[in-house]
Design an enzyme around this catalytic site. Structure first.
Site, PDB file in Angstrom:
ATOM      1  N   ASN A 203       0.908  -1.119   0.332  1.00  0.00           N
ATOM      2  CA  ASN A 203       0.148  -0.136   0.444  1.00  0.00           C
ATOM      3  C   ASN A 203       0.506   1.043   0.008  1.00  0.00           C
ATOM      4  O   ASN A 203       2.403   1.245  -0.384  1.00  0.00           O
ATOM      5  CB  ASN A 203      -1.238  -0.162   0.941  1.00  0.00           C
ATOM      6  CG  ASN A 203      -0.714   0.521   2.066  1.00  0.00           C
ATOM      7  OD1 ASN A 203       0.585   0.830   2.255  1.00  0.00           O
ATOM      8  ND2 ASN A 203      -1.475  -0.128   3.421  1.00  0.00           N
ATOM      9  N   ASN A 205       1.434   3.537   2.244  1.00  0.00           N
ATOM     10  CA  ASN A 205       3.080   4.068   3.178  1.00  0.00           C
ATOM     11  C   ASN A 205       3.520   2.937   3.527  1.00  0.00           C
ATOM     12  O   ASN A 205       4.564   3.368   4.358  1.00  0.00           O
ATOM     13  CB  ASN A 205       1.837   4.874   4.127  1.00  0.00           C
ATOM     14  CG  ASN A 205       0.683   4.840   4.011  1.00  0.00           C
ATOM     15  OD1 ASN A 205       1.571   6.136   2.819  1.00  0.00           O
ATOM     16  ND2 ASN A 205      -0.239   4.425   4.035  1.00  0.00           N
ATOM     17  N   LYS A 206       3.909   1.495   2.936  1.00  0.00           N
ATOM     18  CA  LYS A 206       4.840   0.905   2.729  1.00  0.00           C
ATOM     19  C   LYS A 206       6.102   0.757   2.066  1.00  0.00           C
ATOM     20  O   LYS A 206       5.934   2.042   1.380  1.00  0.00           O
ATOM     21  CB  LYS A 206       4.029  -0.593   2.509  1.00  0.00           C
ATOM     22  CG  LYS A 206       3.279  -1.017   3.130  1.00  0.00           C
ATOM     23  CD  LYS A 206       2.937  -1.009   4.050  1.00  0.00           C
ATOM     24  CE  LYS A 206       1.940  -1.469   5.510  1.00  0.00           C
ATOM     25  NZ  LYS A 206       1.241  -1.538   5.385  1.00  0.00           N
ATOM     26  N   THR A 207       7.290   0.351   2.583  1.00  0.00           N
ATOM     27  CA  THR A 207       8.820  -0.048   2.408  1.00  0.00           C
ATOM     28  C   THR A 207       8.309   0.705   0.851  1.00  0.00           C
ATOM     29  O   THR A 207       8.873   1.275  -0.053  1.00  0.00           O
ATOM     30  CB  THR A 207       9.061  -0.524   2.722  1.00  0.00           C
ATOM     31  OG1 THR A 207       9.098  -0.528   4.071  1.00  0.00           O
ATOM     32  CG2 THR A 207      10.997  -0.727   2.389  1.00  0.00           C
TER      33      THR A 207
END
Ligand code: PLP
Length: 434
Positions: A203, A205-207
């Site tokens: 998503n 906001n993930k790495t």
């Protein structure tokens, strides 16, 4: 004389906005254009045949996961939430079965259990790893327990040996929620490969990100097959595929588009670099903060690799200043920090009122025991949320060592001014310091 805190009208340590966000380059752009040019925006069809398993970019992304994790099955899905639900269902839960989950995590680590008409049972977390506490897991087991969802929170591996030993003894499955920990290691092994299945998120906001998306990995062919069915309207192909076990093969649409997969292939190639940036910045932050007293900073056991999706700090001593005040003061200096993580999941009204599907209490009514989520259920999780945990997302691309130094300076400045903050505390609190 220490400089006046920004919270009290003094100058800020930092006025520039703090950097952060996805790392997207030419590879992703070219791949997306090639998908658009091809006209095949999704390669999935819900019918027997080759297209049941998706298009070329989906398979390319899956192949990259197979190679990196050295597992036989990787299945792209359109979110980690979808992946978690598909896995829990595919593991064959019956309505009313219980699954042990941590209370401090993103909501889907627990709601995926409800989605499969099973019941989340919360075990407490440990205040050093912030992941499930094996002793609490053991205490949460009942005759209806079928599995455990382990979350490698903030990028740090949960104590898998202990949890797998409990699971083996009781014949429980273990799913690893790796949404925050792609590339993290536990005793030299990649998280996601230790339990029955591992689930990853892309998503925003993930790495690494595809906007929305995820991947499930597993070594179990029967489980992989069921996840494929759940991903893509399974009921229409079970007969053609000779799938005799129909349990929980009802399908959703959890298919990933070619656009997302094309972005994902480029993103996945950046994973190691992006993780290394986080690890290096976190090391810098740990060095800078360690002279400050009263803070528990992350430590990584040997063979472990923390990938610092978030950098957690625990207030281990009473500084005479409430955690929230401390956070307010540090934030006012212009650096990113927050108090707590999400509140314990079982505090949400859905759990407190046990209203999920319809008005009659399903799936809780499928249990033969009363399922309650009282306050105090997981005291460590509640204490960390209310009083002790601080988080910063400073350790991520494109931040540099200079940016992280500002975080350290903000902490140092606030710690030099603790007396000024103590003056702001309510009298009762100040009195109780002794
Ligand atoms: C982000 C996240 C999820 C859900 O991921 P989505 O891809 O947004 O569905 C699940 N578990 C954890 C721990 C997460 O951080």
């Amino acid at each position: 004389m220490a400089q006046k805190l920004a919270l009290l009208g003094g100058p800020k340590v930092r006025t520039k906005p703090f950097p952060g966000g996805p790392c997207i380059g030419q590879e992703e752009k070219e791949a997306v254009l090639s998908v658009l040019d091809s006209g095949l925006l999704s390669g999935f069809l819900a019918s027997p045949g080759d297209a049941f398993l998706g298009g070329p970019w989906v398979r390319k992304l899956e192949a990259a996961f197979l190679k990196y994790f050295d597992v036989p099955f990787a299945l792209a899905v359109n979110s980690a939430t979808a992946g978690l639900h598909a896995v829990v269902a595919a593991l064959g839960v019956e309505p009313g079965d219980e699954v042990i989950v941590p209370p401090t995590t993103m909501t889907a680590s627990a709601s995926c259990v409800l989605m499969a008409s099973a019941i989340p049972v919360f075990a407490d977390i440990d205040d050093r790893t912030f992941c499930l506490d094996p002793e609490s897991v053991e205490r949460a087991i009942t005759p209806r327990t079928r599995g455990i969802i382990v979350v490698h929170l903030f990028g740090n591996a949960a104590p898998m040996d202990e949890i797998l030993a409990i699971a083996r003894k009781r014949n429980l499955w273990v799913v690893e929620d790796c949404a925050q920990a792609p590339g993290a290691l536990y005793k030299g092994k990649k998280v996601g490969t230790l339990g029955d299945a591992g689930v990853f998120s892309f998503n925003q906001n993930k790495t690494i990100t595809t906007g929305e998306g995820g991947v499930v990995i597993t070594r179990d062919p029967a489980l992989a097959r069921k996840v494929q069915l759940i991903r893509n309207h399974g009921e229409v192909v079970t007969e053609a595929l000779g799938q005799e076990d129909l349990v929980n093969t009802l399908g959703w649409n959890y298919r990933m588009t070619e656009l997302e997969a094309a972005v994902g292939v480029g993103q996945f190639e950046r994973l190691e670099k992006l993780n290394q940036i986080r690890i290096d910045l976190a090391a810098q932050l740990t060095r800078g903060l360690s002279p400050l007293s009263g803070l528990q900073l992350p430590t990584v056991p040997s063979g472990g690799r923390h990938v610092y999706f978030l950098y957690p700090i625990r207030l281990k001593e009473d500084l005479g200043v409430a955690r929230n005040r401390l956070v307010e003061a540090i934030k006012a200096e212009g650096v990113p920090v927050s108090g707590g993580y999400v509140r314990p999941i079982y505090w949400e009204p859905l759990y407190q009122k046990r209203v999920v599907f319809g008005k009659k209490g399903w799936p809780f009514t499928a249990s033969d025991r009363p399922i309650l989520y009282p306050k105090g259920l997981c005291p460590v999780a509640e204490r960390l949320y209310e009083k002790e945990l601080l988080l910063t997302n400073a350790c991520r691309f494109p931040a540099t060592v200079e940016d992280v130094k500002d975080v350290v300076r903000a902490f140092e400045k606030v710690f030099e001014n603790l007396d000024a903050l103590r003056e702001l505390e309510p009298a009762t609190k100040r009195g109780s310091r002794g």
